[in-house]
Design a protein around this motif. Structure first.
Motif, short mmCIF file in Angstrom:
data_model
loop_
_atom_site.label_atom_id
_atom_site.label_comp_id
_atom_site.label_asym_id
_atom_site.label_seq_id
_atom_site.Cartn_x
_atom_site.Cartn_y
_atom_site.Cartn_z
N PRO A 103 0.59 -0.87 0.13
CA PRO A 103 -0.02 0.29 -0.68
C PRO A 103 0.90 1.34 0.57
N GLY A 104 0.41 1.70 -1.04
CA GLY A 104 1.18 3.53 -0.65
C GLY A 104 2.62 3.46 -2.24
N ALA A 105 3.21 2.17 -2.23
CA ALA A 105 4.49 1.96 -2.57
C ALA A 105 4.53 2.44 -4.16
N LEU A 106 3.08 1.99 -4.12
CA LEU A 106 3.72 3.38 -5.85
C LEU A 106 3.07 4.83 -6.47
N PRO A 107 2.17 5.17 -5.27
CA PRO A 107 1.97 6.64 -5.85
C PRO A 107 3.10 7.15 -4.57
N SER A 108 3.42 6.58 -3.98
CA SER A 108 4.56 7.61 -3.52
C SER A 108 5.68 7.26 -4.14
N LEU A 113 8.47 11.60 -8.28
CA LEU A 113 9.08 11.92 -9.53
C LEU A 113 7.94 13.30 -10.07
N GLN A 114 7.39 14.05 -9.15
CA GLN A 114 6.20 15.14 -9.84
C GLN A 114 6.70 15.89 -9.49
N ALA B 105 8.64 14.44 -18.83
CA ALA B 105 9.03 12.94 -19.17
C ALA B 105 8.22 12.51 -17.35
N LEU B 106 9.00 13.66 -16.44
CA LEU B 106 8.76 12.84 -15.18
C LEU B 106 7.11 12.66 -14.54
N PRO B 107 6.33 13.94 -14.69
CA PRO B 107 4.83 13.51 -14.45
C PRO B 107 4.35 12.79 -15.34
N SER B 108 4.80 12.23 -16.10
CA SER B 108 4.25 11.37 -17.09
C SER B 108 4.71 10.30 -16.46
N LEU B 109 6.05 9.77 -16.33
CA LEU B 109 6.17 8.52 -15.18
C LEU B 109 5.73 8.26 -13.61
N ALA B 110 5.51 9.68 -13.48
CA ALA B 110 4.12 9.97 -11.80
C ALA B 110 3.19 9.05 -12.73
N ASP B 111 2.46 9.18 -13.39
CA ASP B 111 1.10 9.70 -13.90
C ASP B 111 0.76 7.49 -13.90
N THR B 112 1.86 7.15 -14.82
CA THR B 112 2.19 5.70 -14.85
C THR B 112 2.08 5.13 -13.66
N LEU B 113 2.38 5.10 -12.76
CA LEU B 113 3.01 5.01 -11.04
C LEU B 113 1.59 4.56 -10.05
N GLN B 114 0.98 6.00 -11.07
CA GLN B 114 -0.35 6.06 -9.74
C GLN B 114 -1.92 5.41 -9.57
N ALA B 115 -2.07 4.80 -8.64
CA ALA B 115 -2.88 3.88 -8.92
C ALA B 115 -4.41 4.21 -8.87
#
Lengths: 115, 115
Positions: A103-108, A113-114, B105-115
């Motif tokens: 839980p929280g690993a990918l959002p973290s 990266l934001q 690039a980094l925000p796009s990677l971040a979006d990919t990781l968002q649950a």
């Protein structure tokens, strides 16, 4: 950046402040690099997406080898790396092992990266 | 997830749909793995954070080796990997090369990781 701080305070899996907040410490960079290394393999990314896409958030190892057309030992090897990197949990029940996202690993990681 | 879609439509660097949206395609997984591989090294993460933290968004290669206590050839080697992975841009002006984050690039990677 209050959102990032909130996540840092409420999850166990957060390691690092946002990449844009200044020069990263050695410890932060090492901890983050371990996670990205686990995700630097297409098979492991597909495994993460398979687990993440399950309806109850948990996947039996017995259901993961067929979609990837890989042997179970190969799948188990990749799952082990994802568990060791803190991205998946592993629970043994009866004959099979079940995997879920930490839980929280990918959002973290996403918060890190934001910009 | 409208935010993710907006980023996907307005940047050149997006490769992949969110990791939680279903089984990832081979192409998506390969493209994403290349970016994570570039970020799987502590020195490269620190370089990204140094570039990201610059006030004008651009860092001269001549200013990057000292904070990391590394030789310029070593820094240049790591910067090349980050450029090839689509995470940094490189612009040569006069004697020096200048590096900046690839927009989105980094925000796009971040979006990919968002649950």
């Amino acid at each position: 950046m209050p959102t990032a701080l909130t996540v840092i305070e409420t999850t166990d899996s957060t390691c690092c402040s946002p990449i844009t907040s200044g020069v990263m410490s050695d410890d932060e960079a090492t901890s983050l690099a371990i996670k990205f290394k686990a995700m630097s393999d297409p098979t492991r990314l597909k495994l993460l997406s398979l687990v993440a896409a399950t309806q109850d958030g948990e996947a039996c190892v017995c259901d993961l080898n067929e979609p990837l057309d890989l042997s179970q030992p190969t799948v188990s090897h990749h799952l082990k790396i994802l568990v060791e990197a803190g991205l998946l949990t592993r629970a043994k029940r009866g004959r099979w092992a079940y995997f879920a996202l930490v839980p929280g690993a990918l959002p973290s990681l996403a918060d890190t990266l934001q910009a």
